[in-house]
Design a protein around this motif. Structure first.
Motif, mmCIF file in Angstrom:
data_model
loop_
_atom_site.group_PDB
_atom_site.id
_atom_site.type_symbol
_atom_site.label_atom_id
_atom_site.label_comp_id
_atom_site.label_asym_id
_atom_site.label_seq_id
_atom_site.Cartn_x
_atom_site.Cartn_y
_atom_site.Cartn_z
ATOM 1 N N SER A 1 -6.917 -2.685 -2.344
ATOM 2 C CA SER A 1 -6.084 -1.608 -1.805
ATOM 3 C C SER A 1 -5.221 -0.965 -2.884
ATOM 4 O O SER A 1 -4.753 0.167 -2.720
ATOM 5 C CB SER A 1 -5.198 -2.126 -0.669
ATOM 6 O OG SER A 1 -4.262 -3.080 -1.137
ATOM 7 N N THR B 1 -5.989 2.974 -1.914
ATOM 8 C CA THR B 1 -4.985 3.577 -1.040
ATOM 9 C C THR B 1 -4.628 4.972 -1.546
ATOM 10 O O THR B 1 -4.200 5.133 -2.692
ATOM 11 C CB THR B 1 -3.716 2.717 -0.978
ATOM 12 O OG1 THR B 1 -4.052 1.413 -0.483
ATOM 13 C CG2 THR B 1 -2.676 3.348 -0.062
ATOM 14 N N PRO C 1 0.816 -1.221 0.000
ATOM 15 C CA PRO C 1 0.000 0.000 0.000
ATOM 16 C C PRO C 1 0.847 1.268 0.000
ATOM 17 O O PRO C 1 0.497 2.257 -0.659
ATOM 18 C CB PRO C 1 -0.824 -0.136 1.286
ATOM 19 C CG PRO C 1 -0.928 -1.611 1.507
ATOM 20 C CD PRO C 1 0.403 -2.161 1.063
ATOM 21 N N THR D 1 -6.221 8.564 -5.192
ATOM 22 C CA THR D 1 -6.023 7.120 -5.293
ATOM 23 C C THR D 1 -5.792 6.744 -6.754
ATOM 24 O O THR D 1 -6.073 7.525 -7.670
ATOM 25 C CB THR D 1 -7.247 6.360 -4.769
ATOM 26 O OG1 THR D 1 -8.371 6.650 -5.626
ATOM 27 C CG2 THR D 1 -7.567 6.758 -3.330
#
Length: 249
Positions: free
Chosen positions: A135, A139, A76, A146
Motif C-alpha cells: 500500500s 495508495t 495509507p 501513487t
C-alpha cells in the motif's frame, strides 16, 4: 538508519569493478565523465515558489509523527498526502533523495524503510514499508498519483547512492521499474580525474570522507552516528538486523 545503509554500501562496493554500462532496469543514469559536470546548487530565489508553498501547506495538515529529525509515514492516508506533495517540484537540481534499508535488500529479500529527503522543503521522511507493505506504493493521493508512479516517472529525477540492490528489490518485491535515477556512486566514479582510478566503485563512507569538506565537528558527529548504527545492527557489536523491523509501542 543512514549508518546501516553506509555499512551495507561499503560491503557491496568493496573490491568490485565499476560498470561500463547501466543495467537495463535502472532508468537513465549519468555515467559519462566527458559530458557530466558538477555544478553548485543555485541559491534559493527571494520570492517563494508557489508550488513549494502549496506542498508545505499540504503537509502541515497531516499529523506526522516526528522521529528524531525525520517524520514517519506509516498509514495509507499519510502516504497519499505525501505523494501529492512530491509532484511539481523543481527538477534541477533534483528534489528527491532516497535510500532504502532492510534486512536483505535483494530481489527475494525485504525492504523495511525508505528514507526520503525532499530538498526544497528540507524535510526527511521515513516511509514504513514493513508496516504499509504494497500500500506504500499503490495508495493514490487526491491527484491520482501513487508513490510507485513517481518512482517510475522518468520526468521526476530521483537520487540514490548505489541503485543496484534497491532496484532489484523494488522490482522483485513490488514490480516497480525505476526510471529517472541519478546514481551518486556512478557520478563519483565518472568524475574522478585520474583514468586509472576508475577501476573500482567507492562505498558511501569512502565518498563522505574523501569528497565532502567536513569540519572536525561534522566529522565527529558522522562517525558517532555511524558507530551507533553499527552497535544496533551488527552482531559483532551485540546488535542484529531484525531491529530495523521493531516499532515503538
Amino acid at each position: 538508519m543512514s549508518s546501516t545503509t553506509s555499512s551495507s554500501a561499503d560491503q557491496q562496493a568493496s573490491g568490485r569493478a565499476g560498470p561500463t554500462t547501466a543495467p537495463n532496469n535502472y532508468g537513465p543514469v549519468i555515467v559519462d565523465s566527458a559530458t557530466y559536470t558538477i555544478t553548485p546548487i543555485p541559491e534559493s530565489p527571494s520570492e517563494e515558489d508557489p508550488s513549494l508553498s502549496s506542498a508545505v501547506e499540504a503537509l502541515e495538515h497531516l499529523t506526522l509523527r516526528e522521529i528524531g529529525n525525520s517524520y514517519i509515514i506509516d498509514t495509507p492516508r499519510a502516504i497519499g498526502h505525501l505523494t501529492d506533495t512530491l509532484l511539481d517540484l523543481p527538477t534541477s537540481p533534483p528534489s528527491l533523495y532516497l535510500s532504502i534499508s532492510g534486512t536483505s535488500i535483494a530481489r527475494n529479500g525485504s525492504i523495511s524503510l525508505i528514507q526520503l529527503l525532499v530538498l526544497p522543503t528540507n524535510r526527511t521522511y521515513l516511509i514504513d514499508i514493513h508496516t504499509l507493505r504494497s500500500s506504500a506504493f499503490t495508495t493514490a493521493g487526491s491527484r491520482g498519483r501513487t508513490f510507485q508512479s513517481i518512482l517510475e516517472d522518468a520526468a521526476i529525477p530521483k537520487v540514490f547512492f548505489d541503485i543496484r540492490n534497491p532496484s532489484s528489490a523494488l522490482h522483485g518485491l513490488f514490480a516497480i521499474s525505476l526510471a529517472g535515477i541519478h546514481d551518486l556512486q556512478l557520478m563519483e566514479l565518472a568524475t574522478r580525474r585520474r583514468p586509472r582510478s576508475k577501476k573500482f566503485l567507492h562505498g558511501i563512507a569512502r565518498c563522505i570522507t574523501s569528497d565532502l569538506s567536513l569540519g572536525a565537528y561534522e566529522h565527529r558527529r558522522w562517525r558517532a552516528a555511524r558507530s551507533r548504527g553499527e552497535r544496533l545492527f551488527l552482531p559483532e557489536f551485540g546488535g542484529g538486523e531484525e531491529v530495523i523491523n521493531e516499532r515503538p509501542e
